[in-house]
Design a protein around this motif. Structure first.
Motif, short mmCIF file in Angstrom:
data_model
loop_
_atom_site.label_atom_id
_atom_site.label_comp_id
_atom_site.label_asym_id
_atom_site.label_seq_id
_atom_site.Cartn_x
_atom_site.Cartn_y
_atom_site.Cartn_z
N THR A 29 22.01 157.15 70.75
CA THR A 29 21.42 156.64 72.02
C THR A 29 20.95 157.35 73.02
O THR A 29 21.27 158.88 72.90
CB THR A 29 22.25 155.28 72.41
N THR A 30 20.11 157.19 73.94
CA THR A 30 19.53 157.93 75.05
C THR A 30 19.92 157.70 76.19
O THR A 30 19.92 156.37 76.75
CB THR A 30 17.82 157.81 74.99
N PRO A 31 20.75 158.37 77.06
CA PRO A 31 21.06 158.43 78.43
C PRO A 31 20.13 158.08 79.32
O PRO A 31 18.97 158.45 79.56
CB PRO A 31 21.89 159.54 78.69
N ALA A 32 20.36 156.77 80.16
CA ALA A 32 19.55 156.42 81.30
C ALA A 32 20.23 156.00 82.40
O ALA A 32 21.38 155.78 82.29
CB ALA A 32 18.57 155.31 80.75
N ARG A 90 6.61 150.78 77.60
CA ARG A 90 7.95 150.15 77.12
C ARG A 90 8.18 148.60 78.43
O ARG A 90 7.88 148.89 79.34
CB ARG A 90 9.26 151.02 77.48
N ARG A 126 15.10 157.36 81.91
CA ARG A 126 15.98 158.39 81.14
C ARG A 126 16.51 159.56 81.79
O ARG A 126 15.81 159.84 82.79
CB ARG A 126 15.23 158.77 79.96
N ARG A 172 24.37 149.24 77.13
CA ARG A 172 23.75 149.63 75.82
C ARG A 172 22.54 148.66 75.34
O ARG A 172 23.08 147.40 75.35
CB ARG A 172 24.68 149.77 74.98
N THR A 173 21.30 148.96 75.55
CA THR A 173 20.03 148.14 74.83
C THR A 173 20.06 148.10 73.64
O THR A 173 20.41 149.25 72.81
CB THR A 173 18.96 148.60 75.69
N THR A 195 17.06 148.52 72.27
CA THR A 195 16.21 149.62 72.15
C THR A 195 16.84 151.16 72.15
O THR A 195 15.88 151.90 72.19
CB THR A 195 15.13 149.58 73.04
N TYR A 249 19.18 152.65 74.28
CA TYR A 249 19.30 153.18 75.73
C TYR A 249 20.92 152.92 76.07
O TYR A 249 21.26 151.92 75.87
CB TYR A 249 18.43 152.98 76.79
N GLU A 250 21.52 153.74 76.60
CA GLU A 250 22.85 153.68 77.25
C GLU A 250 22.51 153.80 78.62
O GLU A 250 22.24 154.90 79.37
CB GLU A 250 23.95 154.65 76.92
N VAL A 251 22.41 152.74 79.51
CA VAL A 251 21.99 152.66 80.96
C VAL A 251 23.26 152.66 82.06
O VAL A 251 24.03 151.61 81.62
CB VAL A 251 21.17 151.58 81.21
#
Length: 198
Positions: free
Chosen positions: A35-38, A63, A74, A111-112, A114, A116-118
């Protein structure tokens, strides 16, 4: 007691309790891999009836076009941490000066689907700051009363089909705005923490 003190006390009390929090479908996340941190800034305006700053994304953004969102994005390599990322994004997207934000704390990771970990970063800002939307990303900036957002009766659960699977999500309506998806999910989680708001 100031608004910041009240929020910190509510968050601390909420974090001490076991709460049923929501996130996107974890099975879908596992299938997608890393996942991508945001980070997003939940900017609460210090009014007698506190409000939350939200944005309407442009229809041309890649997006989530046209959706309601917190300012954020992000985490970049040059960001010191998620707080720095949220403040940077808010300054870039809506012209919110980072020195005008009193950080209260961070809320639950979301966590989405798509990937992302927001991390929602909670901050207090003064009323009536002259905010300016970044025209390529933000179509509008508006405020919603915090009490409206965190009231369970305004948080409606919906379902949708995605890739042949049924997923649930929350939706919150405010005037002619529809707040849903990850933004509504983070609000619902935060509302469970702020159930202890004095």
């Amino acid at each position: 007691m100031t608004l910041a003190e009240r929020l910190r006390r509510a968050l601390d009390q909420g974090l001490a309790d076991s709460l049923m929090l929501i996130e996107a479908d974890s099975r879908a996340l596992l299938e997608r891999g890393p996942t991508t941190p945001a980070a997003v800034l939940v900017a609460i305006v210090d009014r007698p009836d506190p409000t939350v700053i939200l944005t309407m994304r442009t229809d041309t953004i890649r997006r989530h076009p046209g959706q309601v969102a917190f300012p954020g994005g992000r985490v970049d390599p040059e960001d010191e941490d998620v707080i720095a990322a949220a403040l940077r994004e808010a300054e870039e997207e809506i012209g919110l000066p980072r020195d005008q934000v009193e950080i209260v704390g961070i809320a639950d990771l979301y966590r989405t689907i798509t990937g992302y970990e927001v991390t929602p970063v909670i901050g207090i800002v003064p009323p009536d700051l002259p905010l300016t939307p970044q025209p390529d990303e933000v179509a509008a900036i508006f405020e919603v009363p915090l009490r409206h957002l965190i009231a369970p009766e305004h948080q409606v659960m919906r379902t949708m089909e995605r890739n042949g699977q049924e997923h649930f999500y929350y939706e919150i309506e405010w005037e002619d705005r529809r707040i849903w998806g990850a933004t509504a999910g983070m609000i619902v989680n935060l509302s469970r923490r702020l159930a202890f708001l004095p």
